[in-house]
Scaffold this motif. Structure first.
Motif, PDB file in Angstrom:
ATOM      1  N   ASN A  68       0.820  -1.213   0.000  1.00 32.74           N
ATOM      2  CA  ASN A  68       0.000   0.000   0.000  1.00 32.74           C
ATOM      3  C   ASN A  68       0.854   1.263   0.000  1.00 32.74           C
ATOM      4  O   ASN A  68       0.548   2.238  -0.694  1.00 32.74           O
ATOM      5  CB  ASN A  68      -0.950   0.002   1.193  1.00 32.74           C
ATOM      6  CG  ASN A  68      -2.094  -0.988   1.016  1.00 32.74           C
ATOM      7  OD1 ASN A  68      -2.445  -1.343  -0.114  1.00 32.74           O
ATOM      8  ND2 ASN A  68      -2.661  -1.458   2.111  1.00 32.74           N
ATOM      9  N   LEU A  71       2.220   1.724  -3.497  1.00 33.51           N
ATOM     10  CA  LEU A  71       1.190   2.165  -4.444  1.00 33.51           C
ATOM     11  C   LEU A  71       0.789   3.625  -4.212  1.00 33.51           C
ATOM     12  O   LEU A  71       0.540   4.366  -5.160  1.00 33.51           O
ATOM     13  CB  LEU A  71      -0.036   1.255  -4.353  1.00 33.51           C
ATOM     14  CG  LEU A  71       0.146  -0.180  -4.871  1.00 33.51           C
ATOM     15  CD1 LEU A  71      -1.099  -1.013  -4.600  1.00 33.51           C
ATOM     16  CD2 LEU A  71       0.471  -0.187  -6.359  1.00 33.51           C
ATOM     17  N   LYS A  87      -2.173   2.509 -12.227  1.00 38.34           N
ATOM     18  CA  LYS A  87      -3.193   1.550 -12.667  1.00 38.34           C
ATOM     19  C   LYS A  87      -2.561   0.273 -13.210  1.00 38.34           C
ATOM     20  O   LYS A  87      -2.980  -0.842 -12.882  1.00 38.34           O
ATOM     21  CB  LYS A  87      -4.092   2.173 -13.739  1.00 38.34           C
ATOM     22  CG  LYS A  87      -5.063   3.202 -13.210  1.00 38.34           C
ATOM     23  CD  LYS A  87      -5.956   3.712 -14.324  1.00 38.34           C
ATOM     24  CE  LYS A  87      -6.986   4.686 -13.807  1.00 38.34           C
ATOM     25  NZ  LYS A  87      -7.881   5.176 -14.874  1.00 38.34           N
ATOM     26  N   VAL A  90      -1.295  -1.896 -10.391  1.00 32.69           N
ATOM     27  CA  VAL A  90      -2.372  -2.602  -9.692  1.00 32.69           C
ATOM     28  C   VAL A  90      -2.884  -3.772 -10.530  1.00 32.69           C
ATOM     29  O   VAL A  90      -3.045  -4.889 -10.026  1.00 32.69           O
ATOM     30  CB  VAL A  90      -3.534  -1.640  -9.342  1.00 32.69           C
ATOM     31  CG1 VAL A  90      -4.720  -2.415  -8.773  1.00 32.69           C
ATOM     32  CG2 VAL A  90      -3.070  -0.589  -8.346  1.00 32.69           C
ATOM     33  N   TYR A  91      -3.125  -3.521 -11.828  1.00 27.60           N
ATOM     34  CA  TYR A  91      -3.604  -4.591 -12.706  1.00 27.60           C
ATOM     35  C   TYR A  91      -2.587  -5.727 -12.790  1.00 27.60           C
ATOM     36  O   TYR A  91      -2.950  -6.906 -12.752  1.00 27.60           O
ATOM     37  CB  TYR A  91      -3.874  -4.047 -14.115  1.00 27.60           C
ATOM     38  CG  TYR A  91      -5.108  -3.187 -14.238  1.00 27.60           C
ATOM     39  CD1 TYR A  91      -6.313  -3.564 -13.638  1.00 27.60           C
ATOM     40  CD2 TYR A  91      -5.088  -1.996 -14.966  1.00 27.60           C
ATOM     41  CE1 TYR A  91      -7.446  -2.776 -13.751  1.00 27.60           C
ATOM     42  CE2 TYR A  91      -6.214  -1.201 -15.085  1.00 27.60           C
ATOM     43  CZ  TYR A  91      -7.396  -1.589 -14.477  1.00 27.60           C
ATOM     44  OH  TYR A  91      -8.523  -0.815 -14.596  1.00 27.60           O
ATOM     45  N   ARG A  94      -2.455  -7.672  -9.472  1.00 29.10           N
ATOM     46  CA  ARG A  94      -3.677  -8.470  -9.305  1.00 29.10           C
ATOM     47  C   ARG A  94      -3.620  -9.730 -10.175  1.00 29.10           C
ATOM     48  O   ARG A  94      -3.970 -10.826  -9.728  1.00 29.10           O
ATOM     49  CB  ARG A  94      -4.901  -7.626  -9.668  1.00 29.10           C
ATOM     50  CG  ARG A  94      -6.228  -8.332  -9.392  1.00 29.10           C
ATOM     51  CD  ARG A  94      -7.393  -7.396  -9.585  1.00 29.10           C
ATOM     52  NE  ARG A  94      -7.454  -6.420  -8.500  1.00 29.10           N
ATOM     53  CZ  ARG A  94      -7.699  -5.129  -8.668  1.00 29.10           C
ATOM     54  NH1 ARG A  94      -7.895  -4.649  -9.886  1.00 29.10           N
ATOM     55  NH2 ARG A  94      -7.751  -4.318  -7.642  1.00 29.10           N
ATOM     56  N   LEU A 109      -5.879  -5.470  -2.992  1.00 22.82           N
ATOM     57  CA  LEU A 109      -5.366  -4.346  -3.778  1.00 22.82           C
ATOM     58  C   LEU A 109      -6.470  -3.313  -4.010  1.00 22.82           C
ATOM     59  O   LEU A 109      -7.654  -3.670  -4.022  1.00 22.82           O
ATOM     60  CB  LEU A 109      -4.830  -4.838  -5.126  1.00 22.82           C
ATOM     61  CG  LEU A 109      -3.549  -5.681  -5.070  1.00 22.82           C
ATOM     62  CD1 LEU A 109      -3.318  -6.375  -6.410  1.00 22.82           C
ATOM     63  CD2 LEU A 109      -2.348  -4.825  -4.710  1.00 22.82           C
TER      64      LEU A 109
END
Length: 304
Positions: A68, A71, A87, A90-91, A94, A109
């Motif tokens: 976190n 990010l 973005k 994160v993608y 994930r 996430l």
């Protein structure tokens, strides 16, 4: 004397954390099996490699608080041109965690809101101005063909001469996004220009020859054609090559084409993607009425 070659980000991650090589290979196999594009694979692997380099360990060994913090720093980075880096990270993470069966980490996430920006569309006068700008016939054909058939950049460079059917007046787009083929109408206004272009070019396979290793044009080259010719016009809108596809879709809706047929022409997997054009198309509004009123003609006869 042999020049030293610098390592890529992915290679640096593999040197720093050797186990990452196995993870990257597993990720590559999964992307291929799912039929996703090479650009998707490159984005995911590059983002995860940056993550690995930062923490000097595999993502599964990084605790939630550290993730976190990383990010948040990425989202606040003043040097980032947009939130796209955040973005993509994160993608990528994930996808990585789900690949390893670590669904709890994937769910933990941040959720990302979809962008709600509407596509920028050129009006007819602007399109005429743009299409008259190129001095080279090839460049004029490229721009008008994209608009006339609603093509993606990758679809343009993949077009072969054999994909243009002048007799049936169709263009066959092969294995595009989502690994789908589709057929779109060939504009009758394009035929003369295309035939003139083909007679002047020495094309054998690809519709547009270029400097790529296999002889094709490049998407970067297409974007350059758009940028350079846009400079010759007075168009002030913030547009790019894909704006021609947006204009194609919007204008067809305005001319009465139904949304389902438009989805098929654009090659969208989900109709919700196509429906964004309903927000920009200036369609003729019909006054609310009962269908019974038009069942027997324009108006019902009054009953006694």
């Amino acid at each position: 004397m042999r020049k030293k070659t610098s390592l890529t980000i992915v290679e640096r991650a593999m040197v720093l954390v050797p186990e990452f090589k196995d993870r990257a290979l597993k990720l590559e196999h999964q992307v291929v099996l799912r039929g996703q594009s090479a650009s998707t694979l490159n984005n995911y692997i590059r983002c995860i490699a940056l993550f690995v380099i930062h923490f000097e360990k595999l993502p599964e060994h990084v605790i939630e608080d550290e993730i976190n913090e990383y990010l948040v720093a990425l989202a606040r980075d003043p040097n980032a041109p947009s939130r796209s880096s955040f973005k993509h990270m994160v993608y990528g993470l994930r996808y990585y965690y789900r690949l390893l069966g670590m669904n709890k980490k994937a769910i933990a996430l941040p959720s990302l809101k979809q962008d709600t920006k509407l596509p920028v569309v050129l009006n007819r006068q602007e399109l005429k101005m743009l299409f008259s700008a190129p001095t080279l016939l090839k460049h004029r054909i490229i721009l008008t063909l994209i608009y006339s058939a609603g093509l993606r950049g990758q679809e343009v460079i993949n077009l072969k001469i054999s994909d243009i059917d002048f007799e049936r007046m169709v263009i066959h787009i092969r294995q595009s996004k989502y690994k789908k083929d589709r057929i779109v109408p060939l504009s009758s206004a394009m035929v003369i220009g295309l035939k003139k272009y083909l007679s002047a070019e020495n094309s054998l396979v690809w519709l547009f020859n270029g400097k790529e290793p296999d002889g094709r044009y490049s998407v970067k080259g297409l974007s350059w054609v758009m940028r350079e010719n846009l400079k010759k016009t007075s168009i002030a809108k913030s547009i790019n090559l894909h704006s021609l596809r947006h204009s194609y879709a919007t204008h067809l809706l305005e001319q009465g084409l139904n949304i389902v047929t438009l989805r098929d022409l654009l090659g969208h997997a989900d109709i919700s993607t196509t429906m964004i054009y309903l927000h920009v198309a200036q369609c003729q509004h019909i006054t609310p009425h009962s269908p019974l009123d038009t069942l027997y003609g324009k108006a019902l006869h009054k009953q006694a």
